[in-house]
Design a protein around this motif. Structure first.
Motif, PDB file in Angstrom:
ATOM      1  N   THR A 191      29.217   8.276  33.193  1.00  6.40           N
ATOM      2  CA  THR A 191      29.718   7.421  32.109  1.00  6.40           C
ATOM      3  C   THR A 191      29.649   8.135  30.764  1.00  6.40           C
ATOM      4  OG1 THR A 191      27.518   6.375  31.932  1.00  6.40           O
ATOM      5  CG2 THR A 191      29.165   5.270  33.314  1.00  6.40           C
ATOM      6  N   GLY A 192      28.661   9.003  30.584  1.00  4.44           N
ATOM      7  CA  GLY A 192      28.572   9.770  29.341  1.00  4.44           C
ATOM      8  C   GLY A 192      29.763  10.689  29.165  1.00  4.44           C
ATOM      9  N   VAL A 193      30.149  11.382  30.245  1.00  2.00           N
ATOM     10  CA  VAL A 193      31.324  12.265  30.194  1.00  2.00           C
ATOM     11  C   VAL A 193      32.584  11.444  29.948  1.00  2.00           C
ATOM     12  CG1 VAL A 193      32.783  13.822  31.547  1.00  2.00           C
ATOM     13  CG2 VAL A 193      30.306  14.072  31.624  1.00  2.00           C
ATOM     14  N   ARG A 194      32.696  10.296  30.624  1.00  2.00           N
ATOM     15  CA  ARG A 194      33.892   9.468  30.463  1.00  2.00           C
ATOM     16  C   ARG A 194      34.027   8.960  29.019  1.00  2.00           C
ATOM     17  NH1 ARG A 194      34.010  11.735  34.675  1.00  2.00           N
ATOM     18  NH2 ARG A 194      34.330  10.784  36.734  1.00  2.00           N
ATOM     19  N   LYS A 195      32.923   8.568  28.412  1.00  2.00           N
ATOM     20  CA  LYS A 195      32.982   8.076  27.018  1.00  2.00           C
ATOM     21  C   LYS A 195      33.438   9.174  26.071  1.00  2.00           C
ATOM     22  CE  LYS A 195      29.403   4.517  27.561  1.00  2.00           C
ATOM     23  NZ  LYS A 195      28.020   4.102  27.211  1.00  2.00           N
TER      24      LYS A 195
END
Length: 847
Positions: A823-827
């Motif tokens: 989720t960090g990469v996606r954000k």
């Protein structure tokens, strides 16, 4: 009568032999007694061996060969005077053996290695005895350190580290001597607990390790079958008589029914050794009713009396096709055993085929053809030996095929191995090392990689802040040797997929391949199920042009869906892509032009999920590399052109238990044509689909593709053969009417990490099984026409990330830290592309 069959006799005398099962020759200083050449007896029983019919006959044969008196003493004196090289050369020359397959797992004092035998036979292949390999592994480590999982990993890595190519000491087959240990009633569904207990029992007995526990033997054989099936290797099975260690009652091949009925191994070629004597009739029956079962009559010939040899081979041919019976000498210790096996086999096969002609079973030409099959052609086909049986050489009618090349990377300064991993953002990356360094250290210890590598996004090679991964800390990229392949488009190099480890034996929690294995283990342990998958790969072929002084990429072709002219234009690429994939053991179902301009699709065969993910990584490598070779760029980016059709990586899924697809209903009474197991699993996937999208549609660009009326699945629904639904159930040609064999997820695309994608889909299915979820009614129309009654799937990556962050079930199954990284990469992707919308044009160079 003999004149009538002169042509048959000449054909058999002249045919060169492929000896498909034998053992190492020992030095003259070996403690192995020469009398053991003539008998299977040991100890006190060996003193009676000289009074057996076969002993007396074989002794005369050797004395005649050497021109000595008919006595053991005279023959042994001749051997010492001549020297090993001299009489070995004579034996092999007279035997007419051109290819030799050696099981080097037989313990013999001062035995010569496989390479030594090449001085006497043009082609030598290796047969790997799996019990011996397992014992060697267990002997190498401290007993207390072993668990079934660590043993399994070591066994698979060791076994798959051997070359499965044509090289002179290649592994051409696996072999089990389970008949000697616990019998042939092999339970291919042995529980992990029973095998674990068996391992403890074996280790407690001390060293040297000898595996006799039935559960552990069954586990090892089953594991070996799985590897054999994947690599296209056959399995030799000892059946019938042997030395006194064997319980003959348990060596009857009829005990193999459970193994032979296991659908997982229905395509794994199996050969029953030693004519299964005295169970030759039973072996003949099995060969006639099971397509995968073949027969080998080595040991029975020459160890039985003439009547015994002839009757045994005749019994094999009572039912077995002549295309499934093979010659071997079962030679061991002394070259004389090879000579006797070959000489008596020629004589016995002549007598058997002569009688078959005389009785009307065969014509003369059919008998000659059968002889050539039995002595060489069957083995060449069965073991996939790259040998030429039509050589015009008068010295050797079987020779190495002239087109053969060494496929393994040679250890010189110009040969490399690519170590490949796929990061959180779905980008395929590699590091390359020289082959000699790989072989010396990297294949065991791996190479270092920063923690930051799993936090990188599609727009920069630095970690996303919210991924919680930084440049501090290092893991090991350790090659999974079972995935090592010669690169089809550059034979000087190999490639291998890597696992991410903190240290030997300890996986890193961010490793995608380990994540998939971990979730698959939950599915197997809780429900005894295996998920199978097959991907459809859509991609664009682009060419580079210069327009108004600027370089840009445009479609390679402009034809419509399934256009014959578009296919014709791309045909030269497919003539390289498909053979390259097949050389990597990747099945290609079909390929065609898609709807987009310059867009094509390659559909892969289904296989176990972990293999399907591995295959997808290699497929993308092949397609991109072949396109580059032709001056084109192949891109799997989800939405290459906002005005054209997007590219998906649709995945078809099914469930199997004991090798059988359990997704279809058992009869037509099911409302949806699915079993309750299949429905619950699919219901779980549908329920969690908004969260799943954050992994299987990982870019903001992905949501430009997932739109209504584009066959990409924009609504949270399912339908029967409905290509607009996010999940489509499929009943392909050949499936019983109304029954569903698999389901397809339309929303997955080519930027997704294959292992993480299948892991999160599987996790959702597990939740469906645990909670016995039920499917809503299927949508039998275009979902867009009933949009008011349906829930729209996330319309942006930020919506999908929000859904995933709230989905505690998937966090628990995949791991909290991994989901934070994802989720960090996606954000970071959402933030960057919202500020730099034109940057998505550069994605064609990353996917």
């Amino acid at each position: 009568m003999e004149m009538e069959f002169k042509e048959l006799k000449e054909a058999i005398d002249q045919v060169e032999l492929v000896d498909a099962h034998a053992h190492n020759i020992v030095s003259l200083e070996s403690s192995f007694p020469f009398i053991g050449t003539f008998s299977e007896a040991t100890g006190d029983a060996l003193s009676f061996a000289p009074h057996s019919l076969s002993f007396k006959r074989n002794l005369r044969e050797i004395a005649q060969l050497y021109g000595t008196e008919v006595s053991l003493e005279a023959i042994e004196k001749h051997r010492q005077a001549s020297g090993l090289h001299s009489f070995t050369s004579k034996c092999f020359k007279e035997a007419g053996i051109s290819a030799l397959l050696i099981d080097d797992g037989l313990k013999l004092d001062k035995k010569h290695d496989i390479e030594w035998h090449r001085d006497y036979v043009p082609f030598v292949g290796r047969v790997l005895r799996v019990e011996t390999l397992a014992e060697q592994i267990l002997d190498e480590e401290i007993s207390s350190s072993w668990t079934l999982d660590s043993f399994t990993k070591a066994f698979v890595e060791r076994l798959t580290s051997y070359p499965f190519s044509w090289s002179f000491h290649e592994i051409v087959a696996l072999k089990t001597v389970a008949a000697y240990r616990s019998g042939l009633d092999i339970n291919t569904h042995v529980s992990k607990e029973a095998a674990e207990n068996g391992l403890v029992e074996v280790l407690q007995a001390g060293k040297p390790v000898r595996i006799g526990n039935k559960s552990l033997i069954d586990y090892i054989v089953t594991l070996s079958l799985e590897i054999a099936e994947r690599h296209g290797l056959p399995l030799q099975i000892h059946t019938g008589f042997g030395d006194r260690d064997l319980d003959l009652r348990l060596a009857n091949p009829l005990h193999l029914r459970t193994l032979l009925e296991d659908k997982r191994f229905a395509k794994c070629r199996i050969v029953l050794l030693h004519a299964s004597y005295p169970f030759s009739k039973e072996a003949s029956y099995l060969s006639s009713v099971y397509s995968q079962v073949y027969l080998d009559f080595g040991l029975a010939v020459p160890k039985l009396s003439v009547h015994g040899m002839v009757s045994s081979v005749k019994e094999l041919l009572d039912l077995a096709p002549t295309k499934k019976v093979m010659f071997s000498t079962d030679g061991y210790a002394s070259p004389e055993t090879y000579y006797l096996g070959a000489k008596k086999a020629r004589e016995v096969i002549y007598l058997v085929l002569r009688d078959a002609c005389a009785s009307g079973d065969l014509s003369l030409m059919e008998a000659i053809d059968a002889a050539k099959d039995i002595f060489s052609r069957n083995s060449i086909a069965f073991y996939k030996l790259n040998l030429d049986v039509n050589s015009s050489s008068p010295q050797r009618r079987i020779s190495l095929a002239p087109q053969m090349k060494e496929p393994d990377v040679e250890e010189d300064s110009s040969s490399f191995v690519r170590i490949i991993w796929v990061d959180t953002s779905g980008q395929q990356r590699c590091r390359a090392v020289q082959a000699n360094r790989f072989n010396k250290s990297v294949k065991k210890s791996g190479i270092g990689l920063t923690h930051a590598s799993m936090g990188m996004s599609s727009f920069t090679d630095g970690p996303a802040e919210e991924s919680k991964l930084t440049g501090v800390g290092e893991i090991r990229l350790v090659p999974d040797l079972s995935t090592k392949r010669t690169i089809p488009w550059t034979k000087q190099e190999s490639m291998v997929l890597a696992d991410m480890l903190l240290k030997p034996g300890e996986a890193w929690e961010y490793c995608p391949r380990e994540t998939l294995r971990r979730v698959a283990k939950v599915l197997k342990d809780e429900f005894d199920l295996v998920m199978n998958a097959g991907f459809e790969n859509e991609f664009y072929l682009l060419k580079n042009i210069v327009r108004e002084g600027k370089e840009e990429y445009v479609p390679f072709d402009f034809g419509p869906y399934c256009s014959t002219s578009s296919y014709d234009a791309a045909s030269p690429l497919f003539h390289e892509i498909v053979p390259a994939l097949e050389s990597l053991n990747i099945t290609v179902e079909q390929f065609h032009a898609e709807s987009g301009k310059g867009q094509f699709e390659v559909s892969l065969g289904y296989t176990v999920a972990s293999h399907a993910a591995d295959n997808l990584v290699y497929t993308r490598e092949v397609i991109r590399s072949v396109a580059r070779k032709h001056g084109l760029l192949a891109t799997f980016v989800p939405k290459y052109d906002l005005c054209d059709i997007g590219s998906g990586s649709h995945v078809h899924l099914s469930l199997s238990k004991n090798g059988e697809n359990v997704f279809p209903a058992s009869d037509k009474s099911s409302a949806h044509g699915m079993s309750s197991t299949g429905e619950e699993f699919m219901a779980g996937v549908l329920f969690h689909l908004p969260s799943i999208l954050a992994v299987i549609a990982p870019l903001p660009n992905s949501y430009d593709r997932i739109q209504p009326n584009t066959w990409s699945g924009a609504f949270q629904c399912w339908g029967k053969e409905n290509r607009e639904a996010a999940i489509r159930t499929a009943s392909p040609p050949g499936a019983p009417d109304g029954l569903v064999t698999n389901f397809e997820i339309k929303t997955c695309d080519g930027a997704a990490n294959p292992h993480l994608s299948l892991a999160i889909i599987m996790a959702a299915g597990i939740d469906g099984l645990r909670r016995h979820l039920q499917l809503p009614e299927p949508i039998d129309t275009n979902p867009a026409d009933v949009a008011a009654t349906l829930k729209r799937l996330p319309e942006s990556l930020s919506e999908a990330v929000e859904a995933l962050e709230k989905d505690q079930v998937l966090h628990e199954l995949l791991g909290q830290k991994l989901l934070v990284a994802i989720t960090g990469v996606r954000k970071s992707e959402v933030e960057y592309y919202s500020k730099n919308p034109d940057a998505c044009k550069q994605l064609i160079h990353r996917y």
